[in-house]
Design an enzyme around this catalytic site. Structure first.
Site, PDB file in Angstrom:
ATOM      1  N   GLU B  50       3.335  41.822  55.968  1.00 44.28           N
ATOM      2  CA  GLU B  50       4.034  40.546  55.784  1.00 44.28           C
ATOM      3  C   GLU B  50       4.786  40.096  57.033  1.00 44.28           C
ATOM      4  OE1 GLU B  50       4.014  43.040  53.685  1.00 44.28           O
ATOM      5  OE2 GLU B  50       3.497  42.324  51.681  1.00 44.28           O
ATOM      6  N   PHE B 112      10.936  46.869  38.700  1.00 42.63           N
ATOM      7  CA  PHE B 112       9.936  47.299  39.672  1.00 42.63           C
ATOM      8  C   PHE B 112       9.762  46.228  40.760  1.00 42.63           C
ATOM      9  CE2 PHE B 112       5.421  47.446  41.041  1.00 42.63           C
ATOM     10  CZ  PHE B 112       5.516  48.611  41.783  1.00 42.63           C
ATOM     11  N   GLN B 113       9.823  46.646  41.993  1.00 39.59           N
ATOM     12  CA  GLN B 113       9.709  45.753  43.159  1.00 39.59           C
ATOM     13  C   GLN B 113      10.700  44.599  43.126  1.00 39.59           C
ATOM     14  OE1 GLN B 113       5.469  44.914  43.837  1.00 39.59           O
ATOM     15  NE2 GLN B 113       5.473  46.735  45.135  1.00 39.59           N
ATOM     16  N   LYS B 162       8.487  35.376  38.543  1.00 38.46           N
ATOM     17  CA  LYS B 162       7.115  35.295  38.052  1.00 38.46           C
ATOM     18  C   LYS B 162       7.001  34.440  36.795  1.00 38.46           C
ATOM     19  CE  LYS B 162       3.027  38.147  37.451  1.00 38.46           C
ATOM     20  NZ  LYS B 162       2.471  39.508  37.407  1.00 38.46           N
TER      21      LYS B 162
END
Ligand code: FAD
Ligand code: TPP
Lengths: 169, 583
Positions: B50, B112-113, B162
């Site tokens: 990235e 998570f993440q 998300k």
């Protein structure tokens, strides 16, 4: 270049009340090594969602200029106003001061509170909570006098300030 | 119009005129990747890390003048982007970086993440947003582009949970979005410009000091500046970021100033009586010791960012505004006032400058056994001279400074380098970004062997998109810039600045599907450069250069412009204790 006399400035910052704005302002001060003596914030226009932040800071003229310029360029900042520079202004702070003691000391604390126009907002057999508004200097003078009389706890808001006269900042 | 958040993202990018996104997928951005999959208008360039995506977007933005766009996932995707964002902030590069985020109901749960992306990027972006309502999404996207490119350009992060990407909401086009309050001042105060013109008219030893802000202001501003400088007949020096803001071949150009700048430029800065700084920010690499910086000058400073004025150096006349508009107004007033500069004084000034020029500060000792890095770049310059379609990127170190000294830029947007942050690993991904913007151009990354290893994985990106970028490695086996400081300031104790076990760059190139070449003899330099340029695909050239060569001229940290070291025979005795602590 960064030498020169150090002075205390009270700066009012009008900002869009959006998430993270306070972190942005505080982060700017810590990230660039500027001082914060006190900081207050609250929404002042609920329709437009504008908050007013009052910062008391110290620095040389050049640093104060930088602080103002850096604040101004934050995207959600609408206006920065250096009340110390811009003419006469009022500054007030509110403090809650708890004093615990008995006998002569208790009476004395009440007597001084009266002179300073501090209000008693809570009282038990062995304690008072005084509420007091005023300039930072006045608050500090009162708190100093309470020390030998049983001062146990202090909560202060930090300064808020507004210019004198008819105009808004 | 109703659509999902992910569709809005794509739609907003297209409405903002974006044609290329640099990115890397992951769980938290899959809906956006799905929407990307279903359309053809927007190209996606899959980088290999990235960090590379942001540098590529920076190269794309600097070369094209457009906003660079990045798309990465949450957590590690976002944190990998941080160096590039900081780089873009320091160098005023407009970037919009979209980051995935865990769904809104999980934010704060150490999901998570999950990373606090807006928290982490707050100090390294111009602004950032966390979108918590799909109906804000379109507005935020358009605002992000507006903020990135307006005023002093910079990076903007939009963090996209998300669940928001899946939700349906109302899309609004950019024509319906106006930022509530952000309106940077672009028009200069005419009365202040008049004062500046007056100062300039009376100047005996004037100097233009122009920087990256002129390039930010666009090619028209550059053209206007060129006209103004020629009209006045004043000398003009450029910063590292300002190379190309004034034609290098113009006799009025003194070249780059600063730590590794030209002797004549630094001496002129030291002696000038009126300085006209435009879009330059008085960086410490430029000013040297502050109390000895242009000590007898009146300083005019034009900058779009009020915080750039009086930050490091107190100026006599600060003018807030866009460089192009300010220069235009300055020219207008200069013409209207029929101003004739003090010709006698100016003539004396130029003959003084001529004596400094006569020192030929870029001279170096040529060798016929080993390739001097200066020689290699001189020959590269000879090979690209006169071509308008050549774009140079660099890594960070000595080679970067030599490139700045020996390559000549006649036009803006042809030179991309990491100036403010000095990020090793910038050059290759930046070259990829430039090549995406200009597929037919000749794009060359002038690299060091240490820097290139920092983003070497991007060779794979170039191969995938058949980007014919050239990497010209000035291989001195050392972190040359570090070694030079250790030699001059730390008694020649070379702690950890030698890279043992360097790869075979030719074999490495071939492994990635590139052409690899090794250049060892001074006599082969021209031939290999020509071969590199003529090859249709990507090429990596490993140039074995003199490992001990130092970069001169040099103003040691904390020294004044007049204390320049011109070559190895000058010793850095002028370095004070105060200077030692400086970076
Ligand atoms: C190893 C190394 C060595 C270096 N040595 C040197 C050296 O010798 N000489 C040198 O010059 N640099 C050197 N640098 C680079 C240096 O660190 C700075 O990045 C550089 O000097 C800054 O350039 P600048 O002043 O043009 O400002 P930039 O970083 O390009 O900033 C642009 C300025 O223009 C303003 N601006 C933006 N847009 C506009 C607009 N539209 N209108 C008006 N103003 C605008 C911005 O607000 C800002 O103040 C070196 C870097 C490295 C890594
Ligand atoms: C990411 C990063 N880490 C460390 C540095 C410090 N640094 C500046 S120049 C340099 C050496 C660069 O070596 P090389 O790429 O071989 O170039 P040379 O100086 O030899 O031309 C280092 C380590 C940096 N600028 N960036």
């Amino acid at each position: 270049m960064k030498s020169g006399a150090v002075k205390r400035h009270t700066i009012a910052i009008m900002v869009d009340n959006e998430p993270g704005i306070l972190a942005r302002v505080v982060g700017l001060f810590s990230g660039r090594g500027y001082n914060i003596e006190s900081l207050t914030v609250a929404e002042v226009d609920s329709r437009e969602r504008v908050s007013r932040i009052t910062v008391v800071t110290v620095g040389t003229a050049m640093i104060i200029e930088q602080i103002k310029a850096q604040l101004s360029r934050l995207v959600p900042v609408r206006r920065v106003s250096d009340l110390t520079e811009e003419g006469p202004h009022l500054e007030r702070e509110l403090a809650l001061i708890k004093v615990a003691g008995k006998g002569e000391k208790r009476v004395e604390s009440l007597r001084i509170a009266d002179i300073f126009r501090a209000r008693v907002v809570d009282s038990t057999i062995g304690s008072f909570v005084f509420e007091m508004t005023g300039s930072t200097e006045k608050l500090e003078a009162f708190i100093r006098l309470m020390e030998p009389l049983g001062l146990v706890d202090v909560a202060r808001t930090g300064a808020v300030a507004i210019s004198r006269g008819p105009k808004a900042i | 119009m109703r659509m999902t958040g992910a569709e809005m993202v794509i739609r907003a990018l297209l409405d903002q005129g974006v044609d290329t996104v640099f990115g890397y997928p992951g769980g938290a951005v899959l809906p956006i990747y799905d929407a990307l999959f279903k359309q053809n208008a927007l190209r996606h360039v899959l980088v290999r890390q990235e960090g590379g995506a942001v540098h590529a977007a920076e190269g794309y933005a600097r070369a094209s003048g457009k906003v660079g766009t990045v798309l990465v996932t949450s957590g590690p995707g976002a944190t990998n982007a941080v160096t590039g964002l900081t780089d873009a902030l320091m160098d005023s590069i407009p970037i919009v970086c979209l980051t995935g985020q865990v769904p809104t109901h999980l934010i704060g749960n150490d999901a998570f993440q999950e990373a606090d992306t807006t928290g982490i990027t707050r100090p390294c972006t111009k602004h950032n947003y966390l979108v918590k309502d799909v109906n804000d999404l379109a507005r935020v996207m358009h605002e992000a582009f507006y903020v990135a490119r307006s005023g002093r350009p910079g990076p903007v992060v939009v963090d996209l949970p998300k669940d928001i990407q899946f939700q349906e909401g109302e899309y609004v086009g950019p024509e319906h979005v106006l930022h509530k309050t952000y309106r940077p001042q672009t028009q200069p105060d005419k009365a202040l410009v008049a004062k500046a013109v007056e100062l300039m008219a009376g100047a005996k030893r004037p100097l233009f000091y122009v920087g990256g802000g002129v390039i930010n202001a666009g090619p028209k501003a550059v053209a206007q500046l060129t006209k103004l400088v020629r009209m006045t007949g004043f000398p003009c020096t450029q910063t590292l970021m300002g190379l190309g803001a004034f034609p290098a071949s113009d006799p009025l150009s003194l070249g780059m100033l600063g730590m590794h700048g030209m002797y004549e430029a630094n001496l002129a800065m030291n002696q000038c009586d009126v300085m006209i700084a435009i879009g330059s920010r008085f960086d410490d690499r430029v000013t040297g010791r502050l109390d000895a910086f242009a000590p007898n000058s009146k300083k005019i400073h034009i900058d779009i960012d009020p915080s750039s004025l009086n930050k490091n150096v107190a100026v006599d006349l600060g003018i807030i505004g866009d460089a192009g508009l300010a220069v235009e107004e300055m020219s207008r007033q200069w013409r209207a006032g029929k101003i004739a500069p003090n010709a006698r004084a100016l003539k004396a000034w130029w003959s003084q400058i001529a004596t400094w020029r006569a020192r030929q500060c870029l001279r170096y000792r040529q060798s016929d056994t080993v390739i001097k890095p200066q020689f290699a770049l001189e020959r590269l310059q000879a090979a690209i001279k006169g071509r308008d379609d050549v774009y140079i990127t660099t890594e960070v170190g000595q080679h970067q400074m030599w490139a700045a000294q020996f390559l000549k830029f006649e036009r803006p947007n042809r030179w991309m380098t990491s100036g403010g942050l000095g990020t090793m690993g910038y050059g290759l991904p930046a070259a990829i970004g430039v090549q995406m913007a200009f597929p037919d151009a000749l794009v060359i990354d002038v690299a060091g062997e240490a820097s290139i290893l920092m983003n070497i994985q991007e060779m794979s990106t170039a191969a995938q998109y058949r980007l014919p970028v050239k990497v010209f490695i000035m291989n001195n086996q050392w972190m040359g810039m570090v070694r030079q400081w250790q030699e001059l300031l730390h008694g020649g104790r070379y702690a950890e600045s030698y890279t043992a076990a360097l790869p075979d760059f030719v074999a490495l190139a071939e492994a990635f599907g590139w052409k690899g070449m090794r250049l060892e003899a001074p006599g082969d330099v021209d031939r290999v450069i020509a071969e590199m340029i003529d090859h249709k695909g990507p090429v990596m050239v490993d140039v074995a250069v003199d490992p001990k060569e130092n970069c001169f001229p040099m103003i040691p940290s904390g020294a004044a412009h007049c204390d320049m070291l011109l070559g190895p025979e000058d010793k850095a005795e002028v370095v004070s204790e105060d200077g030692m602590v400086l970076v």
